[in-house]
Design a protein around this motif. Structure first.
Motif, PDB file in Angstrom:
ATOM      1  N   ASN A  35       0.808  -1.226   0.000  1.00 48.86           N
ATOM      2  CA  ASN A  35       0.000   0.000   0.000  1.00 48.86           C
ATOM      3  C   ASN A  35       0.842   1.278   0.000  1.00 48.86           C
ATOM      4  OD1 ASN A  35      -2.857  -1.135   0.327  1.00 48.86           O
ATOM      5  ND2 ASN A  35      -1.764  -2.164   1.974  1.00 48.86           N
ATOM      6  N   ARG A  36       2.140   1.116  -0.144  1.00 53.91           N
ATOM      7  CA  ARG A  36       3.064   2.265  -0.196  1.00 53.91           C
ATOM      8  C   ARG A  36       2.795   3.214   0.971  1.00 53.91           C
ATOM      9  NH1 ARG A  36       5.765   2.933  -4.822  1.00 53.91           N
ATOM     10  NH2 ARG A  36       5.861   5.200  -4.530  1.00 53.91           N
ATOM     11  N   GLU A  37       2.630   2.643   2.149  1.00 57.20           N
ATOM     12  CA  GLU A  37       2.229   3.433   3.308  1.00 57.20           C
ATOM     13  C   GLU A  37       3.298   4.427   3.747  1.00 57.20           C
ATOM     14  OE1 GLU A  37       0.566   0.999   6.467  1.00 57.20           O
ATOM     15  OE2 GLU A  37      -0.243  -0.381   4.971  1.00 57.20           O
ATOM     16  N   THR A  38       4.562   4.057   3.624  1.00 60.84           N
ATOM     17  CA  THR A  38       5.630   4.977   4.014  1.00 60.84           C
ATOM     18  C   THR A  38       5.650   6.198   3.114  1.00 60.84           C
ATOM     19  OG1 THR A  38       6.969   3.154   4.890  1.00 60.84           O
ATOM     20  CG2 THR A  38       8.113   5.205   4.359  1.00 60.84           C
ATOM     21  N   LEU A  48       2.832  14.316   5.404  1.00 64.02           N
ATOM     22  CA  LEU A  48       3.507  15.136   6.408  1.00 64.02           C
ATOM     23  C   LEU A  48       4.194  16.348   5.782  1.00 64.02           C
ATOM     24  CD1 LEU A  48       5.035  12.291   8.605  1.00 64.02           C
ATOM     25  CD2 LEU A  48       3.185  13.840   9.262  1.00 64.02           C
ATOM     26  N   ALA A  49       4.626  16.202   4.536  1.00 62.39           N
ATOM     27  CA  ALA A  49       5.314  17.301   3.865  1.00 62.39           C
ATOM     28  C   ALA A  49       4.363  18.371   3.343  1.00 62.39           C
ATOM     29  CB  ALA A  49       6.164  16.752   2.707  1.00 62.39           C
ATOM     30  N   THR A  50       3.080  18.039   3.223  1.00 57.11           N
ATOM     31  CA  THR A  50       2.139  18.976   2.590  1.00 57.11           C
ATOM     32  C   THR A  50       1.003  19.454   3.489  1.00 57.11           C
ATOM     33  OG1 THR A  50       0.969  17.050   1.673  1.00 57.11           O
ATOM     34  CG2 THR A  50       2.561  18.154   0.244  1.00 57.11           C
ATOM     35  N   ILE A  51       0.687  18.718   4.543  1.00 45.76           N
ATOM     36  CA  ILE A  51      -0.498  19.046   5.337  1.00 45.76           C
ATOM     37  C   ILE A  51      -0.367  20.374   6.066  1.00 45.76           C
ATOM     38  CG2 ILE A  51       0.343  17.664   7.290  1.00 45.76           C
ATOM     39  CD1 ILE A  51      -3.341  18.326   6.299  1.00 45.76           C
ATOM     40  N   VAL A  52       0.829  20.722   6.525  1.00 45.62           N
ATOM     41  CA  VAL A  52       0.996  21.935   7.329  1.00 45.62           C
ATOM     42  C   VAL A  52       0.520  23.169   6.570  1.00 45.62           C
ATOM     43  CG1 VAL A  52       2.646  23.422   8.531  1.00 45.62           C
ATOM     44  CG2 VAL A  52       2.881  20.933   8.661  1.00 45.62           C
ATOM     45  N   GLY A  53       0.808  23.216   5.270  1.00 44.23           N
ATOM     46  CA  GLY A  53       0.429  24.367   4.465  1.00 44.23           C
ATOM     47  C   GLY A  53      -1.065  24.537   4.281  1.00 44.23           C
ATOM     48  N   GLU A 101       6.176   4.280  11.754  1.00 46.31           N
ATOM     49  CA  GLU A 101       5.256   5.400  11.550  1.00 46.31           C
ATOM     50  C   GLU A 101       5.439   6.454  12.627  1.00 46.31           C
ATOM     51  OE1 GLU A 101       1.422   2.911   9.748  1.00 46.31           O
ATOM     52  OE2 GLU A 101       1.610   3.261  11.909  1.00 46.31           O
ATOM     53  N   ASP A 102       5.529   6.005  13.869  1.00 45.71           N
ATOM     54  CA  ASP A 102       5.634   6.957  14.973  1.00 45.71           C
ATOM     55  C   ASP A 102       6.887   7.817  14.855  1.00 45.71           C
ATOM     56  OD1 ASP A 102       4.744   8.026  17.579  1.00 45.71           O
ATOM     57  OD2 ASP A 102       6.557   7.061  18.331  1.00 45.71           O
ATOM     58  N   ARG A 103       7.996   7.229  14.438  1.00 44.89           N
ATOM     59  CA  ARG A 103       9.232   8.007  14.260  1.00 44.89           C
ATOM     60  C   ARG A 103       9.060   9.061  13.173  1.00 44.89           C
ATOM     61  NH1 ARG A 103      11.967   3.079  14.997  1.00 44.89           N
ATOM     62  NH2 ARG A 103      12.140   2.777  12.746  1.00 44.89           N
ATOM     63  N   ALA A 104       8.395   8.666  12.077  1.00 47.61           N
ATOM     64  CA  ALA A 104       8.192   9.622  10.984  1.00 47.61           C
ATOM     65  C   ALA A 104       7.370  10.814  11.448  1.00 47.61           C
ATOM     66  CB  ALA A 104       7.510   8.929   9.805  1.00 47.61           C
TER      67      ALA A 104
END
Length: 326
Positions: A223-226, A233-238, A255-258
């Motif tokens: 599922n290409r989850e990573t 994570l790279a786009t949501i903040v904006g 996941e938690d580390r990411a």
């Protein structure tokens, strides 16, 4: 609900439900997003807590889950906008409904009970079924294809990195040997191959089934989850308004580390190399981390729902353009 129909709530127990609502603090008229809709548990609770006029965008790549969530969220028809999309493509959904920014978002990275308990989906090493593991059955290669075609090194990498299994090399070797005899097509077939790859002593002392980590690794790869999480994570903040909160539930350390590192970097602001003595990039913090340590399920929730035992919730809040709190 029609007589004889099964309630979506009875199919899946939503993890850390009250904690997500408490941290996101939904309010009347707010715009929220559930990137992993599932059967709508978090979405329903957010809308109920928000009150009058709140709206929600929900995404899921599982059509069956979407159908169940649609039925569950019927009381809020007109204020709910659902999309058959992976959460990494959330901006397409926001653009379609005309939302530039949102007041809060939740992401639950776990596999739902609907997927785990349905043998034909191929996620479970307890129930026999086709070796599939695709959250969207119409998208991408299945676990069967990966298991039967990948070279030993790539199989071992998936099991070691995504499954975090120290016996990845031995397991990959066992898979390669067995597939030379015939295709590996069933979940219990693969689970037994992995079990026998474990030394007898480790089999008897293991807390979980020996196939747990291998199935996790394959599911993440299929599922290409990573990649999905990294892009999100790279786009949501904006797309978060100042003061908006982002809540993410993870279920394994990868996941938690990411999430932890993404929150930390967004809260730091400066993007200069670590060896540089003075900041020259002019970066300001974008987020404030609200959970110094991940929030875990209560003892009562873990007892009632064993799948909540590994859940970890991290929350961060969007800062203003000058790095100040909204």
């Amino acid at each position: 609900m029609k007589s004889g129909e099964v309630s979506p709530a009875s199919l899946h127990t939503t993890v850390l439900l009250h904690e997500v609502v408490r941290w996101l603090q939904p309010r009347p008229g707010g715009r929220y997003m559930d990137g992993t809709l599932g059967m709508g548990g978090h979405s329903l609770a957010l809308l109920e807590a928000a009150g009058e006029g709140a709206e929600l965008v929900g995404l899921d790549r599982d059509q069956e889950a979407l159908a169940l969530a649609t039925r569950r969220l019927e009381p809020f028809a007109g204020r709910v906008h659902l999309f058959h999309l992976p959460f990494s493509r959330f901006e397409e959904a926001l653009d379609e409904v005309g939302w530039e920014r949102i007041d809060g978002a939740v992401l639950d990275l776990g596999v739902s009970s609907l997927q785990l308990d349905e043998a034909d989906r191929g996620f479970s090493f307890i129930h026999d079924g086709p070796l599939d593991m695709r959250m969207d059955p119409d998208s991408g290669p299945s676990a069967e294809e990966l298991v039967n075609t990948l070279k030993h090194g790539e199989l071992a990498r998936i099991i070691r990195v995504y499954g975090e299994d120290p016996l990845a090399g031995k397991i990959a070797s066992a898979i390669v040997r067995e597939r030379e005899k015939g295709a590996i097509t069933r979940t219990l077939q693969l689970a037994e191959i992995v079990r026998l790859a474990y030394p007898p002593k480790m089999r008897h002392t293991a807390r979980n089934h020996p196939a747990t980590r291998t199935f996790q690794g394959l599911r993440i790869a299929v599922n290409r989850e990573t990649e999905e999480l990294e892009h999100y994570l790279a786009t949501i903040v904006g797309r978060l308004k100042p003061g908006a909160r982002l809540a993410i539930i993870s279920f394994h350390s990868l996941e938690d580390r990411a999430v932890k590192h993404a929150f930390r970097d967004a809260a730091k602001g400066c993007k200069c190399p670590p060896h540089q003595l003075h900041c020259t990039c002019g970066g300001v913090p974008e987020m404030k981390v609200l959970t110094r340590k991940p929030v875990a399920a209560s003892d009562a929730e873990r007892d009632a729902n064993p799948r909540a035992r590994s859940a970890k919730l991290r929350v961060a809040e969007r800062l203003g353009p000058d790095g100040e709190e909204a």
